[in-house]
Scaffold this motif. Structure first.
Motif, short mmCIF file in Angstrom:
data_model
loop_
_atom_site.label_atom_id
_atom_site.label_comp_id
_atom_site.label_asym_id
_atom_site.label_seq_id
_atom_site.Cartn_x
_atom_site.Cartn_y
_atom_site.Cartn_z
N GLU A 81 0.68 -1.12 0.24
CA GLU A 81 0.06 -0.13 -0.14
C GLU A 81 0.84 1.13 0.33
N PHE A 82 0.36 2.31 -0.87
CA PHE A 82 1.62 3.30 -0.65
C PHE A 82 0.26 4.50 -0.99
N VAL A 83 0.27 5.87 -1.09
CA VAL A 83 -0.17 7.42 -1.23
C VAL A 83 0.38 7.86 -2.28
N PRO A 84 -0.17 7.91 -3.28
CA PRO A 84 0.84 8.83 -4.50
C PRO A 84 0.47 10.37 -4.25
N ILE A 85 0.66 10.94 -4.74
CA ILE A 85 1.41 12.47 -4.83
C ILE A 85 -0.14 13.34 -5.60
N ALA A 86 -0.24 13.87 -4.72
CA ALA A 86 -1.61 14.87 -5.58
C ALA A 86 -0.74 15.80 -6.20
N GLU A 87 0.11 16.58 -5.00
CA GLU A 87 0.53 17.69 -5.31
C GLU A 87 2.10 17.58 -4.25
N SER A 88 2.89 18.32 -4.85
CA SER A 88 3.89 18.97 -4.09
C SER A 88 4.65 19.69 -4.36
N GLY A 89 5.64 20.28 -3.69
CA GLY A 89 7.15 21.20 -3.84
C GLY A 89 7.00 21.84 -2.09
N SER A 90 7.66 23.03 -2.64
CA SER A 90 8.45 23.99 -0.93
C SER A 90 7.25 25.08 -0.86
N TYR A 91 7.45 24.74 0.61
CA TYR A 91 6.36 26.19 0.95
C TYR A 91 7.75 27.91 2.11
N LEU A 92 6.41 28.72 1.89
CA LEU A 92 7.19 29.66 2.42
C LEU A 92 6.64 29.94 3.70
N THR A 93 5.71 29.99 4.01
CA THR A 93 5.05 29.73 5.62
C THR A 93 4.53 28.58 5.25
N LEU A 94 4.16 28.66 7.53
CA LEU A 94 3.92 26.85 7.22
C LEU A 94 3.60 27.23 9.64
N HIS A 165 9.57 21.87 10.94
CA HIS A 165 9.60 22.26 9.64
C HIS A 165 10.15 21.12 9.06
N SER A 166 10.23 20.72 7.69
CA SER A 166 11.00 19.84 7.02
C SER A 166 12.29 20.27 6.86
N PRO A 167 13.32 19.74 6.55
CA PRO A 167 15.03 20.45 6.45
C PRO A 167 14.50 21.32 4.82
N GLN A 168 14.19 19.94 3.78
CA GLN A 168 14.03 21.31 2.19
C GLN A 168 12.92 21.66 2.32
N ARG A 169 12.19 22.09 3.86
CA ARG A 169 10.84 23.13 2.95
C ARG A 169 9.97 22.35 2.17
N ARG A 170 9.63 21.16 2.22
CA ARG A 170 8.66 20.64 1.82
C ARG A 170 7.47 20.14 1.66
N PHE A 171 7.03 20.02 0.78
CA PHE A 171 5.38 20.04 1.57
C PHE A 171 5.35 18.63 0.27
N TYR A 172 3.97 17.93 1.04
CA TYR A 172 2.84 16.37 -0.02
C TYR A 172 1.57 16.39 -0.19
N ILE A 173 0.61 17.18 -0.75
CA ILE A 173 -1.40 16.98 -0.96
C ILE A 173 -0.74 15.32 -1.09
N GLY A 174 -1.77 14.82 -0.30
CA GLY A 174 -2.70 13.32 -0.28
C GLY A 174 -4.31 13.45 -0.33
N ARG A 175 -4.23 12.28 -1.33
CA ARG A 175 -5.78 12.06 -1.47
C ARG A 175 -6.72 11.12 -1.14
N GLY A 176 -5.90 10.13 -0.90
CA GLY A 176 -6.27 9.02 -1.21
C GLY A 176 -4.99 7.09 -1.27
N ALA A 177 -5.37 6.04 -0.29
CA ALA A 177 -4.33 5.40 -0.61
C ALA A 177 -4.59 4.59 -2.16
N VAL A 178 -3.30 3.35 -2.25
CA VAL A 178 -3.66 2.75 -3.20
C VAL A 178 -3.02 1.69 -3.12
#
Length: 284
Positions: A81-94, A165-178
């Motif tokens: 089982e795994f969760v696909p990435i719906a969106e990913s990138g870097s964040y400025l503020t969190l 914080h992520s060391p690389q300031r990365r975020f991931y958006i998920g929706r559902g698992a497969v």
């Protein structure tokens, strides 16, 4: 007046000769059909095995870090089982140090379409961070507004704080698992999706009880779980190595043999083995 014709002995001789020739022709045709059938089975095995291995490779390379988990139910089934990435990138503020429930992200995938229930995860170090939302690593989104490659997001509850914080300031958006599940009884590989995320890893019986039908990805998968031929092996990431998934799939062809009016299935002795490693970047 003499009547021209064949004697009984001549007729019997001709019948015997025709019978011998007919048997030879039939044997030759049967041999040719058997060769064609075996070649067709082999070609089908290669085609579907390549398809499912390539599909798994592509999907596994686009998953949220540390969202992969595997299980095995006795000698009946095994799932990954795994969760696909719906969106990913870097964040400025969190929101990690204040009570603000907003954040600003840098968009990466212009094809992403926000849906209610999507969630954002930052710095997941273990599967429970993704599936159970432990450690304040995952929060559900309320809105996602894109403007000039900048995204303003709000969360569905006030006072949202991420654990770190992520060391690389990365975020991931998920929706559902497969899930990909090997059904040892029916010699099938099934794919399940559109069931959200569950705290405990689901099995085929979990999906069946919930009325979720799997998509057939391959037939003739003949891993012997009794002999520990596990199709999915997951090695977690370390500080010096990436996570590694080992795919080991054995395929055996199936052909129909007619015995009277009964169609029986016989498994060919030939098998194809596929062993593939998928490296997952360790960049949470």
């Amino acid at each position: 007046m003499r009547n021209n014709g064949f004697t009984l002995m001549e007729l019997i001789t001709v019948i015997i000769i025709l019978g011998i020739v007919g048997i030879g022709i039939t044997s030759f045709m049967r041999f040719g059909f058997s060769v064609y059938q075996d070649a067709s089975i082999r070609e089908a095995l290669v085609s579907q095995s390549r398809f499912v291995v390539e599909r798994l490779n592509r999907e596994l390379r686009m998953v949220i870090p540390n969202s992969v988990r595997v299980n095995r139910v006795a000698n009946d089934e095994a799932c990954i089982e795994f969760v696909p990435i719906a969106e990913s990138g870097s964040y400025l503020t969190l929101p990690t140090e204040s009570l603000a429930d907003e954040g600003e992200l840098i968009a990466q995938n212009s094809n992403y379409q926000f849906q209610a229930g999507d969630w954002l995860v930052v710095y997941p170090l273990q599967s429970s961070d993704v599936y159970a939302g432990t450690g304040a690593k995952r929060h559900t989104l309320e809105s996602y507004t894109l403007s000039n490659n900048k995204v303003d997001v709000a969360f569905n509850s006030a006072g949202v704080l991420f654990a770190a914080h992520s060391p690389q300031r990365r975020f991931y958006i998920g929706r559902g698992a497969v899930s990909y599940c090997f059904d040892a009884l029916n010699r099938q590989l099934l794919r399940f999706d559109n069931y959200g995320v569950l705290v405990n890893q689901p099995t085929i019986s979990t999906f069946t009880s919930a009325g979720i039908a799997g998509v057939l990805m391959a037939e003739g998968v003949s891993n012997n779980l009794v002999d520990n031929e596990v199709p999915f092996i997951f090695q977690t990431a370390t500080l010096t190595t990436n996570a590694l998934i080992e795919l080991y799939l054995r395929f055996s062809g199936v052909k129909n043999e007619l015995a009277g009016s009964i169609a029986e299935q016989a498994v060919t002795a030939e098998s194809l083995f596929f062993y593939n490693q998928v490296h997952l970047p360790n960049v949470p």
